[in-house]
Design a protein around this motif. Sequence first.
Motif, mmCIF file in Angstrom:
data_model
loop_
_atom_site.group_PDB
_atom_site.id
_atom_site.type_symbol
_atom_site.label_atom_id
_atom_site.label_comp_id
_atom_site.label_asym_id
_atom_site.label_seq_id
_atom_site.Cartn_x
_atom_site.Cartn_y
_atom_site.Cartn_z
ATOM 1 N N ILE A 59 20.127 -36.959 -4.188
ATOM 2 C CA ILE A 59 21.343 -36.149 -4.088
ATOM 3 C C ILE A 59 22.099 -36.558 -2.825
ATOM 4 N N PRO A 60 23.383 -36.848 -2.948
ATOM 5 C CA PRO A 60 24.162 -37.268 -1.761
ATOM 6 C C PRO A 60 24.359 -36.119 -0.776
ATOM 7 N N ILE A 61 23.545 -36.077 0.236
ATOM 8 C CA ILE A 61 23.591 -35.026 1.242
ATOM 9 C C ILE A 61 23.236 -35.652 2.586
ATOM 10 N N ASN A 62 24.002 -35.332 3.616
ATOM 11 C CA ASN A 62 23.730 -35.945 4.920
ATOM 12 C C ASN A 62 22.720 -35.121 5.705
ATOM 13 N N ILE A 63 22.245 -35.696 6.796
ATOM 14 C CA ILE A 63 21.147 -35.069 7.544
ATOM 15 C C ILE A 63 21.585 -33.767 8.214
ATOM 16 N N SER A 64 22.863 -33.644 8.569
ATOM 17 C CA SER A 64 23.357 -32.395 9.154
ATOM 18 C C SER A 64 23.242 -31.251 8.151
ATOM 19 N N GLN A 65 23.533 -31.541 6.891
ATOM 20 C CA GLN A 65 23.406 -30.525 5.841
ATOM 21 C C GLN A 65 21.944 -30.171 5.598
ATOM 22 N N ILE A 66 21.075 -31.178 5.696
ATOM 23 C CA ILE A 66 19.634 -30.918 5.562
ATOM 24 C C ILE A 66 19.163 -29.976 6.660
ATOM 25 N N ILE A 110 13.068 -36.012 3.157
ATOM 26 C CA ILE A 110 14.361 -36.503 3.630
ATOM 27 C C ILE A 110 14.411 -36.553 5.155
ATOM 28 N N ASP A 111 13.954 -35.486 5.794
ATOM 29 C CA ASP A 111 14.040 -35.380 7.257
ATOM 30 C C ASP A 111 13.211 -36.467 7.943
ATOM 31 N N PHE A 112 11.958 -36.607 7.534
ATOM 32 C CA PHE A 112 11.099 -37.588 8.198
ATOM 33 C C PHE A 112 11.505 -39.015 7.855
#
Length: 367
Positions: A320-327, A103-105
Amino acid sequence: MQNNYKLEKLEAIGLILIIMINKLILNIPYYIVDLVGSGAIANIIYIGIFDFLLTLLIIKLLNNFENSDILDVSEFLAGKPLKIVVGIISIALFLLVSFITLIDFSNVLHTIYFSNFPMIYILFYFIIGVLIANLIGFKSISRTISFIIPFAIFSVIITFFSAWKNLDIKDLTPLFGENYHQTFVIGLSNCFSMYIIVYLYYLKPLLKNTESFKKITIISYIISFFLLLLTIIPMLTLFNTSSNSEPINSLFLLSRQIELGRFLQRVDAIFIFLWIFAIFSYLSFILFLINRIIKKLVPVSDERMLSYSTCSILFGLTLIPINISQIHFVEDTLYRYLVIGFMFGIGIIILLLANLKKKSLRKHQKS
């Protein structure tokens, strides 16, 4: 055809180093500097020594278990139930790592280069590549890593020296940060940055010559430590000059400062291309390791066939609906303490108790 390829010494070192390179790509230096500020250099040396002592302890404790990983040791200690528990924890940890990495990359690629391209296609592209790599086999994964790792290390080194000219000595002071408590007590949680230690619990059965385990481990650790240090130093300048409140991709921003004349421009694009292959290789190895752990828990004729399931699960997690700040929050909190718990808790306790049991059995046999 079974996935029974064994690693040569240099291949094993490259495997450990690709793990460290990926931690650098995915902002571990940012989290270190964010926690202890200008005390990052003192902190990284401090935790480097601390983690090295832990590494030596792991080597010592594993000496009594030839060609065994933490799952084999767990089974020796308390039978299959403990082996299953440790296996499930390991799978969950590695899936979390894979999820964060992917997700991050992918978000970095989407934000910087492919903003008009749906991110799901980027994720799918990685998943397909990882699936194909695991279906081909572990040998192809290790050979690819061996080819990529020299270039990946070179990218870190050249990024360091290119950023050196912008380094202000004021960014390194105060040397011990705001206070000793922040740098050496709270900052002890930065020991998760040497995440390569987790993989040492699983490395021995993958080696062609298990007697080289100690040498491989020490060499890999030392190189990994210096790569981390080389990223931390210029990161201090980047951290102090950035107004971004969100975690930034430190290696990418550092690479954008590289100037190699008119002939070679946009070095950051070249490095991103290289890091894509590094991420591919890293994810491929993690999925291979997950498949290997599952095979040890349940009867499977060919673990490569598990790749369809594990890749599907990983792809499902990325939806899964999750934004990058949560990651980033998960990476800096949950991930940090799960790694520490495995390194200093589960792994060490199992090895200590298993060694005590083995020592007791030897005494009983002699008597």
